[in-house]
Write a protein that holds these residues in place. Sequence first.
Motif, PDB file in Angstrom:
ATOM      1  N   THR A 725      40.757  -3.331  88.106  1.00  0.00           N
ATOM      2  CA  THR A 725      41.147  -2.260  87.689  1.00  0.00           C
ATOM      3  C   THR A 725      40.341  -1.267  88.995  1.00  0.00           C
ATOM      4  O   THR A 725      40.175  -1.806  89.590  1.00  0.00           O
ATOM      5  N   PRO A 730      36.714   9.776  90.214  1.00  0.00           N
ATOM      6  CA  PRO A 730      36.734   9.704  88.569  1.00  0.00           C
ATOM      7  C   PRO A 730      36.613  11.290  88.646  1.00  0.00           C
ATOM      8  O   PRO A 730      36.718  11.431  87.211  1.00  0.00           O
ATOM      9  N   TYR A 733      41.490  11.021  90.071  1.00  0.00           N
ATOM     10  CA  TYR A 733      42.189   9.479  89.568  1.00  0.00           C
ATOM     11  C   TYR A 733      42.942   9.409  90.835  1.00  0.00           C
ATOM     12  O   TYR A 733      43.569   8.155  90.332  1.00  0.00           O
ATOM     13  N   GLY A 743      45.352   6.294  85.869  1.00  0.00           N
ATOM     14  CA  GLY A 743      44.272   6.859  84.086  1.00  0.00           C
ATOM     15  C   GLY A 743      44.879   5.798  83.140  1.00  0.00           C
ATOM     16  O   GLY A 743      46.098   4.598  83.272  1.00  0.00           O
ATOM     17  N   ASP A 745      43.834   2.994  80.545  1.00  0.00           N
ATOM     18  CA  ASP A 745      42.865   1.081  81.078  1.00  0.00           C
ATOM     19  C   ASP A 745      43.019   0.800  82.381  1.00  0.00           C
ATOM     20  O   ASP A 745      42.211   0.041  82.776  1.00  0.00           O
ATOM     21  N   TYR A 747      42.732   2.617  85.226  1.00  0.00           N
ATOM     22  CA  TYR A 747      41.132   2.343  85.832  1.00  0.00           C
ATOM     23  C   TYR A 747      40.022   2.979  84.526  1.00  0.00           C
ATOM     24  O   TYR A 747      38.699   1.874  85.598  1.00  0.00           O
ATOM     25  N   THR A 748      39.996   2.675  83.473  1.00  0.00           N
ATOM     26  CA  THR A 748      38.594   2.740  82.992  1.00  0.00           C
ATOM     27  C   THR A 748      38.126   1.861  82.132  1.00  0.00           C
ATOM     28  O   THR A 748      37.426   1.062  81.605  1.00  0.00           O
ATOM     29  N   ARG A 751      39.879   1.383  76.164  1.00  0.00           N
ATOM     30  CA  ARG A 751      39.620   2.248  75.641  1.00  0.00           C
ATOM     31  C   ARG A 751      40.705   3.059  74.459  1.00  0.00           C
ATOM     32  O   ARG A 751      41.770   2.311  74.474  1.00  0.00           O
ATOM     33  N   ASP A 755      41.385   8.502  74.522  1.00  0.00           N
ATOM     34  CA  ASP A 755      41.126   8.134  75.977  1.00  0.00           C
ATOM     35  C   ASP A 755      41.837   8.091  76.874  1.00  0.00           C
ATOM     36  O   ASP A 755      41.838   8.776  77.819  1.00  0.00           O
ATOM     37  N   ALA A 759      42.980  11.100  80.122  1.00  0.00           N
ATOM     38  CA  ALA A 759      43.432  10.995  80.695  1.00  0.00           C
ATOM     39  C   ALA A 759      44.071  11.626  82.321  1.00  0.00           C
ATOM     40  O   ALA A 759      44.722  12.290  82.487  1.00  0.00           O
TER      41      ALA A 759
END
Length: 906
Positions: A725, A730, A733, A743, A745, A747-748, A751, A755, A759
């Motif tokens: 990732t 945070p 971005y 932004g 998936d 990054y996180t 999900r 979500d 983002a």
Amino acid sequence: MQRRDLMAEQRELIIKLGQKITDRIGVKVTTEDPEYWGLAGVVTDEMAEVALGMKVRVPMTLEQVAKKCKKSVERTEQLLQEMSVIGLIEYNWENEDRHKQYILPMFVPGSAEFMVMNGRQVEEHPEVADFFEQMSRLPLEKVTPMVPPGGAGIGMHVIPVETAIPATPESVSIEHISYWLNKYKDKYAVGACSCRRQQRVRGEGTGDIEGDLCIGVGDMADYLVETGRGHYADIDEVMAILKRAEDNGYVHQITNIDGEDKIFAICNCAVGVCNALRTSQLFNTPNMSRSAYRASVTPDRCVACGRCVQYCPTGAAKLGQKLCTKNGPVEYPQHELPDTVKWGPEKWDKNYRDNNQINCYDTGTAPCKSACPAHLPVQGYIKLASQGRYMDALKLIKTENPFPAVCGAICNRKCEDACTRGTIDQAVAIDEIKKFIAEQELHEANRYIPETVNHEGKQFEQKIAIIGAGPAGMSAAYYLRCKGYPVDIFEKEKTPGGMILNGIPSFRLEEQVIEAEVDVLRKMGIGFKCGVEVGRDITIEQLRQQGYKAFYIAIGAQGGRKLGIAGEDADGVIAGVEFLKKINTDEKSAHIKGRTVVVGGGNVAVDVARTALRAGASEVTMVCLEDRESMPAAKDEIEEALEENITINNSWGPKEILTDGGKVTGIVFRKCTAVREAQGRFNPQYDENDTMTIECDNVLVSVGQSVVWGSLIEGTKVELNPNMTVKADPVTYQTAEPDIFVGGDVYTGPRFAIDAIAAGKEACESIHRYVHKGHSLTLGRNLRQFPSLDKDNLAIEPDSYDNAPRQACHKKTDENGLTFRDLRSTFTEEQVKKEAARCLGCGATVVDPNKCIGCGLCTTKCEFDAIHLSRDIPEASTMRKSEDKMKAILPYMLKREIKIKFKKDK
């Protein structure tokens, strides 16, 4: 020229001039003061000689000025013209025979502001921006607590949105914008906002672009045009500016230094940058600018949609709760005022720009809004649906989620998990109501297409490139386009949709649902460049050369993860996401035969298992590490899998894939005794002596997803984490490559769609600020934090709510058995209204009257007639000359001192 250079050599005439104009009581100007270095870079000594021959705020003819400064009329006129362009002086024609008069104004509003309005000048002399900022603040540091409501002739004064003013006899003419427009009829000019420009040059812009937002009236209009600070405007242009200002949440203010019945400008102010609003907010003394009105909420009508909160410039409106606690109604704190308290720097709010963006009281608000990753206005759209206002409901949803139909089909329903009604019987069927509303999108004639203009009513020029047409990328594109940006989305697949198209089976989300909402983006003017893989077909650097000013990478986690066991490279082992993509691309030609094992226990694994049955598998078994209660898949999806006779084996982990001639024959599992450590870290533990072998022909691996970067970020400074990732800020971005934002998936990690949508909207704000240089990506940013109220501490009386049971949808049937069609039905209109009546309406807006400045913007955002202005500070509409300000301040100051002393003695 740097400020230290200006201070190096003292120029006596500039010292004298700064001393003459300043209204800082008791200050002896030196080279270190803004009154000196703010002038020194742009004012010559000869200009200073002319200005020193003038009286502050007293009109003088050319001949009078020439006589005072002992220069020829010709030379004086030339200098006065130069001084006007610089902004040191202004002029008017306010006399019987309309001859031109020159005026040496105060610094604010006046010289410091006019100097910043000269765009080229402030770019060449950035110290002028600091000069304006400090002269808007320093003279008021001590006096603000002593100023009575309305400002006493100091600076600017809030004038409410006209439609918000109640139709009562108490209202006076000067409180109406229409009065001032009629008074200065046919003499308007518009120009750039000096406060916005000042903060941008200082690097403290908060995303409010300077544009043509300030309206000069009367002689000021002529001054703006003749000195190149603006252009003439007719009433239609002025009205359009005022309307756009209200739409964007800008506060109307009028100048308040020339006495009763006289102004020279109407400004449309953003609280994050406006010096006038900033002063009252910084010093926590709203009397400095407030109107005669204050807002209040009718709780029974309020649905906590949060629109008024979002647009409140001072943080006076915050979300709270409507339901009583077991100890009675919640009592909300009110902001301390200096009326009866000694006031100094310890009372100031230096972080007011950030603090004004706190949307919710600490005690929390409606759990549905709090729990939703995108913080949808749930109570609001439920109420609108109950009233049959379906397009209004759709519009409200799209303020936070451009894809309600998609989410209606696949949402993980965190709002329902948190719903207060669930503590009584069953949660409100929020997602089903949203799905019904979103069905409007499936009918082309009913689609909501938002406006795509900026605050000036035109398009921005900066092109933005979105890489990846999934929910995060398309969400960012939607909101950027709403702001007026030209946006293109680059997608390597042939069709937009990303993982919601390629990774979700059509029996959960049909392609026509996605296409309907993508069509809205097309109609908005967003460009789709499909079949283009950035990094392979074109590089980011080449896109920069084509004029793109910022990039948003949202390519999703489109690859599968391996098990790391023997045999996983055998024929018949397929990554679950690749299997879904193959089926979704061409379900008619995609088949699978034989016994199939799906490894994994999440929602994707359930989708894979159910899809395998439809693709031809003779039987399907799911195996996962977690026990049944801990499975990450949603409960309803697990139930649907069981209804389709899919076997689920819990608490087993893969050990080895068995093969024969390179083909899968089975898979061995070992008993999982623990999935996580006591601290919660993923670290499965096994009993190696307890194993299970399942014979099979196919193994579909669905234990996670990975980002497949290809050559996308080659040649950039973008950095990756060990799990591939992206490293990014945070909040903003932004990556290590300043013009690249990320932004979803990437990054996180994997999900849910909602979500990614949330983002995308946040990235829009960051990109908007980034492409306008001088704007902070974080200052005054709405972080949208909504704590939930304490459901265990509510006093809910049985007769206070509709006790109807939760409505249920009935599944359609298909005579062919398992199908790739979505057989889930939608509520009827009658069901929607019955279900909407079950909402307890537990959230509401609460207005702190001590922070409210009576601008009325909140009333323009409310769809429910729940918030209004009332005229309860009539003295705030008194207008005074700046020279007479002490006549108002002294009586108020004396009363205040008596109150403070009485309170202390008591």
